[in-house]
Design an enzyme around this catalytic site. Structure first.
Site, PDB file in Angstrom:
ATOM      1  N   ASP A 267       0.850  -1.186   0.000  1.00 28.49           N
ATOM      2  CA  ASP A 267       0.000   0.000   0.000  1.00 28.49           C
ATOM      3  C   ASP A 267       0.888   1.240   0.000  1.00 28.49           C
ATOM      4  O   ASP A 267       1.938   1.262   0.652  1.00 28.49           O
ATOM      5  CB  ASP A 267      -0.910   0.030   1.231  1.00 28.49           C
ATOM      6  CG  ASP A 267      -1.970   1.110   1.115  1.00 28.49           C
ATOM      7  OD1 ASP A 267      -2.981   0.861   0.424  1.00 28.49           O
ATOM      8  OD2 ASP A 267      -1.789   2.200   1.682  1.00 28.49           O
ATOM      9  N   THR A 268       0.466   2.247  -0.750  1.00 28.55           N
ATOM     10  CA  THR A 268       1.224   3.489  -0.865  1.00 28.55           C
ATOM     11  C   THR A 268       0.356   4.669  -0.465  1.00 28.55           C
ATOM     12  O   THR A 268      -0.811   4.755  -0.865  1.00 28.55           O
ATOM     13  CB  THR A 268       1.711   3.693  -2.321  1.00 28.55           C
ATOM     14  OG1 THR A 268       2.549   2.604  -2.699  1.00 28.55           O
ATOM     15  CG2 THR A 268       2.508   4.996  -2.451  1.00 28.55           C
TER      16      THR A 268
END
EC number: 3.6.1.9
Length: 202
Positions: free
Chosen positions: A76-77
């Protein structure tokens, strides 16, 4: 020559074409598996705690489906500025406002990765490692007309912070970065390579 995966198969749980490209660039063969996972999180989480939590949450959704000798990669970013997280925009207007806020300022891009496999030595319980990388991105001042053109042409609605560093805005609007370029694209490739080797004890 790449290190020995010891008969393990890599599973990438991501719909992101950028993550597919980056993992392929590391030299790995892998299978893509996806499912919709609720990406909500507590307001008490700040900075790196958000993607760390979400990457593990995504992994946990697949744990019951993992087979022996499969290594699951979830990620996840987030974009972080001024104690606020910038998620994926829901409209062109929101995308324009996000980039306008980032314009002329430095923000942080934080990507977390979770590696998960079945620990066959412990009755099928999962083995899990979570790590993250942080890149500082310095935006030049971008005129609003240019921002609107970018959003209309590239439609960055699937990207945290409403931009892709590998697109036009990265060429024309980013002054410098401190840290991993690929981390901004969605995977901290160098760290992932090192962590995979440690995960497999090779």
């Amino acid at each position: 020559m790449l290190f020995d995966l010891k008969g393990n198969k890599i599973i990438l749980a991501s719909k992101s074409p950028r993550r597919h490209e980056l993992l392929k660039g590391l030299g790995f063969d892998f299978e893509v598996r996806t499912k919709d996972v609720d990406e909500s999180f507590s307001d008490s989480l700040k900075g790196a705690d958000i993607p760390l939590y979400l990457s593990k949450k995504k992994a946990d959704a697949f744990v019951d489906e993992l087979k022996p000798n499969e290594i699951l990669i979830t990620s996840d970013t987030v974009v972080w500025l001024g104690n606020k997280v910038f998620n994926k925009p829901e409209s062109a207007e929101e995308a324009v406002e996000m980039i306008a806020t980032l314009s002329g300022r430095m923000h942080e891009v934080i990507t977390a990765v979770c590696l998960t496999s079945l620990n066959t030595e412990k009755d099928g319980t999962s083995k899990q490692v979570v790590f993250h990388d942080l890149t500082s991105v310095h935006f030049a001042k971008i005129e609003r007309a240019d921002i609107e053109w970018y959003v209309n042409k590239y439609k960055p609605f699937d990207k945290a912070g409403a931009y892709g560093i590998q697109e036009w805005i990265g060429y024309a609007g980013i002054d410098k970065i401190e840290g991993s370029f690929y981390n901004v694209m969605g995977l901290p490739t160098q760290k992932l390579y090192v962590e995979l080797k440690k995960f497999l004890n090779v």
